[in-house]
Design an enzyme around this catalytic site. Sequence first.
Site, PDB file in Angstrom:
ATOM      1  N   ASN A  30      42.826 -10.828  -6.409  1.00  0.00           N
ATOM      2  CA  ASN A  30      42.821  -9.457  -5.910  1.00  0.00           C
ATOM      3  C   ASN A  30      42.199  -9.437  -4.514  1.00  0.00           C
ATOM      4  O   ASN A  30      41.822 -10.476  -3.982  1.00  0.00           O
ATOM      5  CB  ASN A  30      42.088  -8.527  -6.886  1.00  0.00           C
ATOM      6  CG  ASN A  30      40.661  -8.963  -7.123  1.00  0.00           C
ATOM      7  OD1 ASN A  30      39.852  -8.995  -6.208  1.00  0.00           O
ATOM      8  ND2 ASN A  30      40.355  -9.350  -8.365  1.00  0.00           N
ATOM      9  N   HIS A  31      42.063  -8.255  -3.934  1.00  0.00           N
ATOM     10  CA  HIS A  31      41.644  -8.144  -2.533  1.00  0.00           C
ATOM     11  C   HIS A  31      40.139  -8.185  -2.307  1.00  0.00           C
ATOM     12  O   HIS A  31      39.676  -7.972  -1.195  1.00  0.00           O
ATOM     13  CB  HIS A  31      42.180  -6.836  -1.933  1.00  0.00           C
ATOM     14  CG  HIS A  31      43.661  -6.825  -1.746  1.00  0.00           C
ATOM     15  ND1 HIS A  31      44.304  -7.683  -0.876  1.00  0.00           N
ATOM     16  CD2 HIS A  31      44.627  -6.077  -2.303  1.00  0.00           C
ATOM     17  CE1 HIS A  31      45.602  -7.453  -0.912  1.00  0.00           C
ATOM     18  NE2 HIS A  31      45.828  -6.480  -1.778  1.00  0.00           N
TER      19      HIS A  31
END
Length: 226
Positions: A30-31
């Site tokens: 994920n970011h």
Amino acid sequence: NDQQPLAGLNALITAGPTQEPLDPVRYITNHSTGKMGYALAQAAKALGAAVTLVSGPVALPEPTGVNVVQVLSAEDMFEAVQRRFASADIAVMAAAVGDFQPEHADAEKIKKQGRADLTVRLVSNPDILVWLGAHQRTDGSQALCGFAMETEDLIHNAAKKLLAKRCDMLVANDLREPGAGFATDTNVVTILTPAGNGKGSSGGENNGGADDDGADDNGVLNQQVH
Ligand code: C5P
């Protein structure tokens, strides 16, 4: 003392994303950049705590004077945190732990030849914070803080997590709020604490659960912090 209010306390902090392998060259992530958890680790250290930072893969320098434990997957992070929780007086789970992992990680690189599509089945990862909530010291001497990032119904969902994960504090941030979300140098959060809980709610205005945001918070008080 005044400058080191956390002197003598052990803080266990998680940060960053996790990587869930699909094969030897690919993963799901994920970011998360780890900025929030690393900043918390540095702050806890400055306040006098002995800090262990369990970090997923990030591009940040290790904070000085902090014991950094590097992990990749959610399961690795789970093990690293489990092993250290009994001695932690403060646990802050700021990592963006992957909720799912591929059921099967291929031993060899998955080839594209001859495939029109590819289906990957994902299975749930252990929820580290839920485990911590269920394994706290019985004397209430540990402070447990979770984070929540949502794209909708932030306060309502965060309040549910606070109670379900048995946290003393839950920091809610909105992915789409300017200055909040991933990879920012600032954050805009709402801190939720359980109503009627003596610990962790100092400075909060205890309004007995009748908070003013209109959400059904099940007896949670909250406080806006910028
Ligand atoms: O339910 P959700 O994943 O949004 O909960 C967020 C909180 O739970 C964060 O504090 C996160 O670090 C923690 N968490 C965890 N283990 C997971 C998933 C989330 O500790 N597998």
